[in-house]
Design an enzyme around this catalytic site. Structure first.
Site, short mmCIF file in Angstrom:
data_model
loop_
_atom_site.label_atom_id
_atom_site.label_comp_id
_atom_site.label_asym_id
_atom_site.label_seq_id
_atom_site.Cartn_x
_atom_site.Cartn_y
_atom_site.Cartn_z
N CYS A 16 43.42 -7.45 -16.73
CA CYS A 16 42.55 -7.12 -17.89
C CYS A 16 43.15 -7.97 -19.21
O CYS A 16 44.35 -7.47 -19.41
CB CYS A 16 42.36 -5.77 -18.31
SG CYS A 16 41.09 -5.39 -19.59
N GLU A 69 37.37 -6.01 -8.85
CA GLU A 69 37.86 -4.67 -9.44
C GLU A 69 38.90 -4.80 -10.54
O GLU A 69 39.63 -5.69 -10.96
CB GLU A 69 38.83 -4.26 -8.26
CG GLU A 69 39.22 -2.78 -8.27
CD GLU A 69 40.81 -2.73 -8.73
OE1 GLU A 69 41.14 -1.69 -9.09
OE2 GLU A 69 41.29 -3.66 -8.78
N ARG A 81 41.07 8.59 -9.54
CA ARG A 81 41.36 7.25 -9.88
C ARG A 81 40.06 6.28 -10.20
O ARG A 81 39.31 6.11 -9.28
CB ARG A 81 42.10 6.49 -8.84
CG ARG A 81 42.59 5.02 -9.03
CD ARG A 81 43.53 4.46 -7.68
NE ARG A 81 44.16 3.15 -8.20
CZ ARG A 81 45.14 3.32 -8.66
NH1 ARG A 81 45.86 4.28 -8.73
NH2 ARG A 81 46.05 2.29 -9.04
N ARG A 136 37.66 3.38 -11.20
CA ARG A 136 37.85 1.69 -11.29
C ARG A 136 36.52 1.44 -11.58
O ARG A 136 35.73 1.73 -10.98
CB ARG A 136 38.72 1.26 -10.19
CG ARG A 136 40.04 1.43 -9.96
CD ARG A 136 40.99 1.00 -11.28
NE ARG A 136 42.29 1.05 -11.18
CZ ARG A 136 42.96 1.97 -11.83
NH1 ARG A 136 42.27 3.08 -12.34
NH2 ARG A 136 44.17 1.89 -11.65
#
Length: 322
Positions: free
Chosen positions: A76, A123, A166, A168
């Site tokens: 990112c 992802e 988690r 994502r």
């Protein structure tokens, strides 16, 4: 006509190969991989038998093998919009080349443009959608649409597949020219029995994973200080019958976000093998690097069984549209 041949895929920003495992165990064939970190390359090679290409920014897109699916867990990064605003003021359209220049997402786009795979699966961290006030995600979606792909995305939590919370974001796309009417839905089918932390813990753990008195005292004092100030969790003692916090790449520093209570002694951190299991890697997965490197690698990786479930949905959508 239904295709029975396996789909070929490429594995970009491959890390230690979590996405590759997901796609290979779904019956696909990896024809190319890229990962710049040398320690991750070591782990990848030990498990898959080939060393990924290095810096993707220096790879000519035309030299990458043809493939059906592009798979990438790209980092990112903020997009600089200096060139874009100048073009806008001149009334000229800005393409992805302008909008994503200087980022690693640019490399995903240029490979999509050159190779035109049937589909892609990307992802990223959950906060990609809010990064830079939402502008980053807007540029990503615009760029993929500009390349004429139908785009679908969703934030998904791995805790229904492994005992770890988690979240994502997954972005899936299909070549609109080839599949103008393709519909896609994240209709996941997690296992009926949700796993818990106790399922993955090792029974005989080396003393070196137990926190020293000094570190344990520090973590308790740190947590108390932050609690008094009304912020932060400090350390996290994980519930064996529940799920853990998100495993991060910084776990090697002190292990504080996921600690395991031990009777009559200080808590311990997870072992590298337990971290592998927390991400859904099989016990056959080789860990050829130091503990510190292993913690970073698994902290940066993906929940393999969740990715496999999505891979199966992507493959099914392609097969149904052939």
């Amino acid at each position: 006509m239904m295709t029975t041949h396996p789909f070929d895929f490429i594995d970009l920003f491959a890390g230690i190969g979590g996405m590759r495992l997901a796609y290979e165990t779904s019956g696909c064939k990896c024809v190319y991989s890229s990962e710049w970190n040398k320690f991750s390359q070591t782990t990848y090679a030990a498990n898959f038998g080939d060393v990924p290409d290095g810096d993707i920014t220096k790879v000519n897109a035309a030299d990458i093998p043809d493939h059906d699916i592009l798979v990438a867990g790209f980092p990112c990064q903020p997009f600089s919009i200096a060139g874009v605003s100048k073009k806008n003021s001149l009334g000229r359209a800005t393409g992805f080349e302008d909008k994503t220049q200087g980022t690693l997402f640019f490399d995903v786009c240029r490979i999509l443009k050159e190779k035109r795979p049937r589909a892609f699966m990307l992802e990223n961290v959950k906060n990609l959608t809010s990064h830079d006030k939402g502008r980053t995600f807007q540029v990503i979606l615009e760029s993929l649409e500009e390349l004429d792909y139908s785009v679908f995305y969703k934030v998904l939590d791995g805790q229904y597949y492994v005992p770890q919370h988690r979240e994502r974001i997954i972005i899936v796309g299909f070549d609109r020219k080839r599949y103008p009417d393709l519909k896609f839905d994240f209709a996941l089918t997690p296992p009926e029995n949700k796993p818990c932390l106790a399922d993955i813990l090792e029974s005989d753990v080396d003393e070196k994973y137990t926190l020293s008195d000094k570190l344990w005292t520090y973590l308790q004092n740190y947590a108390a200080k932050h609690k008094a100030a009304g912020n932060g969790f400090g350390f996290g003692l994980a519930d064996p019958s529940g799920v853990t916090r998100t495993l991060s790449a910084r776990y090697y520093k002190d292990g504080s976000e996921i600690l395991i209570e031990q009777e009559g002694k200080n808590p311990r951190r997870l072992t590298p093998r337990e971290c592998a299991r927390l991400q859904g890697f099989p016990d056959s997965f080789v860990i050829p690097v130091s503990d510190n490197q292993a913690y970073q690698q698994f902290g940066n990786s993906v929940v393999v069984p969740l990715m496999k479930n999505i891979a199966e949905l992507v493959i099914a959508a392609l097969r149904a549209s052939e």
